[in-house]
Design a protein around this motif. Structure first.
Motif, mmCIF file in Angstrom:
data_model
loop_
_atom_site.group_PDB
_atom_site.id
_atom_site.type_symbol
_atom_site.label_atom_id
_atom_site.label_comp_id
_atom_site.label_asym_id
_atom_site.label_seq_id
_atom_site.Cartn_x
_atom_site.Cartn_y
_atom_site.Cartn_z
ATOM 1 N N UNK A 1 0.818 -1.215 0.000
ATOM 2 C CA UNK A 1 0.000 0.000 0.000
ATOM 3 C C UNK A 1 0.850 1.262 0.000
ATOM 4 N N UNK A 2 1.920 1.249 0.798
ATOM 5 C CA UNK A 2 2.768 2.443 0.889
ATOM 6 C C UNK A 2 3.586 2.637 -0.382
ATOM 7 N N UNK A 3 4.191 1.565 -0.881
ATOM 8 C CA UNK A 3 4.977 1.711 -2.114
ATOM 9 C C UNK A 3 4.090 2.172 -3.267
ATOM 10 N N UNK A 4 2.872 1.629 -3.342
ATOM 11 C CA UNK A 4 1.968 2.022 -4.424
ATOM 12 C C UNK A 4 1.481 3.456 -4.272
ATOM 13 N N UNK A 5 1.532 3.989 -3.052
ATOM 14 C CA UNK A 5 1.079 5.354 -2.812
ATOM 15 C C UNK A 5 2.141 6.388 -3.153
ATOM 16 N N UNK A 6 3.414 6.057 -2.931
ATOM 17 C CA UNK A 6 4.468 7.045 -3.158
ATOM 18 C C UNK A 6 5.143 6.895 -4.524
ATOM 19 N N UNK A 7 4.829 5.828 -5.259
ATOM 20 C CA UNK A 7 5.425 5.640 -6.576
ATOM 21 C C UNK A 7 4.935 6.702 -7.557
ATOM 22 N N UNK A 8 5.775 7.105 -8.506
ATOM 23 C CA UNK A 8 5.308 8.042 -9.545
ATOM 24 C C UNK A 8 4.164 7.484 -10.380
ATOM 25 N N UNK A 9 3.980 6.162 -10.359
ATOM 26 C CA UNK A 9 2.895 5.553 -11.125
ATOM 27 C C UNK A 9 1.534 5.645 -10.469
ATOM 28 N N UNK A 10 1.467 6.163 -9.245
ATOM 29 C CA UNK A 10 0.190 6.289 -8.544
ATOM 30 C C UNK A 10 -0.696 7.338 -9.217
ATOM 31 N N UNK A 11 -1.991 7.101 -9.222
ATOM 32 C CA UNK A 11 -2.951 8.088 -9.722
ATOM 33 C C UNK A 11 -4.198 8.039 -8.846
ATOM 34 N N UNK A 12 -5.192 8.850 -9.152
ATOM 35 C CA UNK A 12 -6.328 9.055 -8.269
ATOM 36 C C UNK A 12 -6.938 7.801 -7.679
ATOM 37 N N UNK A 13 -7.298 6.851 -8.532
ATOM 38 C CA UNK A 13 -7.957 5.630 -8.065
ATOM 39 C C UNK A 13 -7.032 4.819 -7.168
ATOM 40 N N UNK A 14 -5.793 4.617 -7.610
ATOM 41 C CA UNK A 14 -4.880 3.775 -6.819
ATOM 42 C C UNK A 14 -4.513 4.437 -5.496
ATOM 43 N N UNK A 15 -4.436 5.769 -5.480
ATOM 44 C CA UNK A 15 -4.122 6.460 -4.232
ATOM 45 C C UNK A 15 -5.210 6.230 -3.190
ATOM 46 N N UNK A 16 -6.454 6.332 -3.607
ATOM 47 C CA UNK A 16 -7.563 6.105 -2.677
ATOM 48 C C UNK A 16 -7.548 4.666 -2.160
ATOM 49 N N UNK A 17 -7.244 3.728 -3.017
ATOM 50 C CA UNK A 17 -7.175 2.326 -2.608
ATOM 51 C C UNK A 17 -6.064 2.108 -1.581
ATOM 52 N N UNK A 18 -4.899 2.692 -1.824
ATOM 53 C CA UNK A 18 -3.777 2.557 -0.894
ATOM 54 C C UNK A 18 -4.094 3.158 0.463
ATOM 55 N N UNK A 19 -4.677 4.334 0.458
ATOM 56 C CA UNK A 19 -5.012 5.002 1.723
ATOM 57 C C UNK A 19 -5.982 4.146 2.530
ATOM 58 N N UNK A 20 -6.995 3.604 1.856
ATOM 59 C CA UNK A 20 -7.943 2.738 2.549
ATOM 60 C C UNK A 20 -7.281 1.507 3.135
#
Length: 383
Positions: free
Chosen positions: A197-216
């Motif tokens: 979740x954290x790696x997917x949140x801080x990666x440059x590849x993160x975008x709106x949908x994936x950020x919300x998923x990671x935070x949850x």
């Protein structure tokens, strides 16, 4: 444009494994190779899976020779069993190891060649053999992702495959299959989920949908992982962790991972260490470095951990987030140093592991690319 990969059907919740017969019969296949490991095969978990299969009249043969870090030999042996019994689909039962082995068997069954041929990004030409992925640990999210990892025994390297053709048709996440898991395994797989979740949140590849998923996912893991570790039968905690891994899995499946996984893969390949433990130990080291480059990305991480970022600097948020990562790791009992896992510094091949980390498929997803010297220094911090 963003492409979002997730299995077409996903069963989630207590008792959902009892419904798999109906869904599998709809697929119309004749015989399954049931891929699992020795632990699952000798436990009551397997019976909880095979009972609904038997009731639905679904034929299967069990292959249970999957190691904790699945190897090429595991894959070839499984493929041979599949061909010997003329299986036309696969049911994977277990955590990340059986799921990854099943993905590799699936790809080889339709594409041929060797396991090594598919290392990297989308190397296969054809869809893999259909997979029904039944998960038994709250951690890897391997049942819903296009990623799988196989150890090359000869090179002592974990090969990372990212392949849309390996995506399961049906995933099953039943927390009742997870209540018997030992404390250490629950902790390790849970910290693996946090790393995703954290790696997917801080990666440059993160975008709106994936950020919300990671935070949850982070919010759920922070609250429920300690409870699941403390009380293996806490079904509310188990079910909440299932929701967390589903959210986090969807996030990193589409945003990517980073250098924590690149380094952790090497420890697993050379020393056969639990993947989740390796991720947990490396996570604060790499995120501390990431925070120097992209401090603003850690505002969301800090908020997910419970901080009100109003009036706080990016650096304050990053410091808070990394502190919370370390606290959670300590709470669930993750070792702090490699010496606690009987790994001696004088026997550690820093350069070999560091060179392999640099070419790992997850490395490009990190906010910055470390040098060889920096990677060696990161590994030294583990001592």
């Amino acid at each position: 444009m963003a492409t979002f990969y997730v299995p077409s059907v996903n069963l989630i919740g207590c008792g959902c494994v009892n419904e798999i017969g109906t869904y599998i019969k709809e697929l119309g296949h004749q015989k399954a190779l049931l891929v699992t490991d020795a632990f699952i095969a000798s436990s009551d978990i397997l019976a909880k899976v095979t009972l609904p299969l038997d009731r639905a009249g679904i034929d299967y043969v069990v292959f249970s020779q999957v190691d904790p870090n699945p190897t090429c030999k595991n894959v070839y042996d499984g493929l041979a069993t599949l061909k010997e019994h003329a299986c036309d689909f696969i049911i994977s039962v277990g955590g990340g190891s059986p799921q990854d082995a099943a993905s590799s068997i699936s790809i080889l069954a339709t594409n041929g060649g060797n396991v090594q041929d598919y290392e990297g990004l989308h190397k296969s030409d054809k869809k893999g053999l259909p997979v029904v992925a039944i998960n038994t640990t709250a951690g890897t999210s391997a049942e819903i992702t296009i990623n799988y990892v196989i150890t090359d025994e000869d090179r002592k390297v974990k090969m990372v495959m990212v392949d849309k053709n390996s995506l399961a048709l049906l995933s099953v996440n039943d927390p009742e299959l997870m209540v018997s898991k030992p404390r250490a395994l629950t902790a390790a797989t849970g910290m693996d989920a946090l790393t995703h979740a954290i790696e997917a949140l801080v990666t440059p590849g993160a975008y709106g949908v994936t950020k919300k998923l990671s935070i949850g996912a982070i919010e759920l893991i922070k609250e429920y992982l300690p409870r699941a570790v403390e009380n293996a039968s806490d079904i509310e905690a188990r079910e909440s962790m299932v929701h967390a891994i589903f959210l986090g899995g969807m996030s990193f499946n589409n945003a990517g991972l980073g250098y924590v996984h690149s380094m952790a893969h090497q420890l697993g390949a050379v020393y056969d260490l639990p993947h989740g433990v390796c991720c947990a130990m490396i996570l604060p080291i790499i995120e501390r470095e990431n925070a120097k480059r992209v401090p603003s990305a850690f505002r969301d991480v800090a908020k997910a951990f419970g901080l009100d970022p109003t009036g706080k600097t990016d650096e304050e948020c990053a410091d808070y987030a990394i502190s919370e990562i370390e606290k959670l790791s300590e709470t669930v009992g993750i070792p702090k140093k490699l010496t606690e896992l009987d790994i001696k510094e004088e026997n550690f091949d820093f350069e070999y592991l560091s060179k392999n980390a640099l070419i790992d498929a997850c490395a490009p997803g990190n906010p910055f690319m470390p040098t060889l010297e920096e990677t060696i220094a990161f590994y030294k911090e583990l001592f």
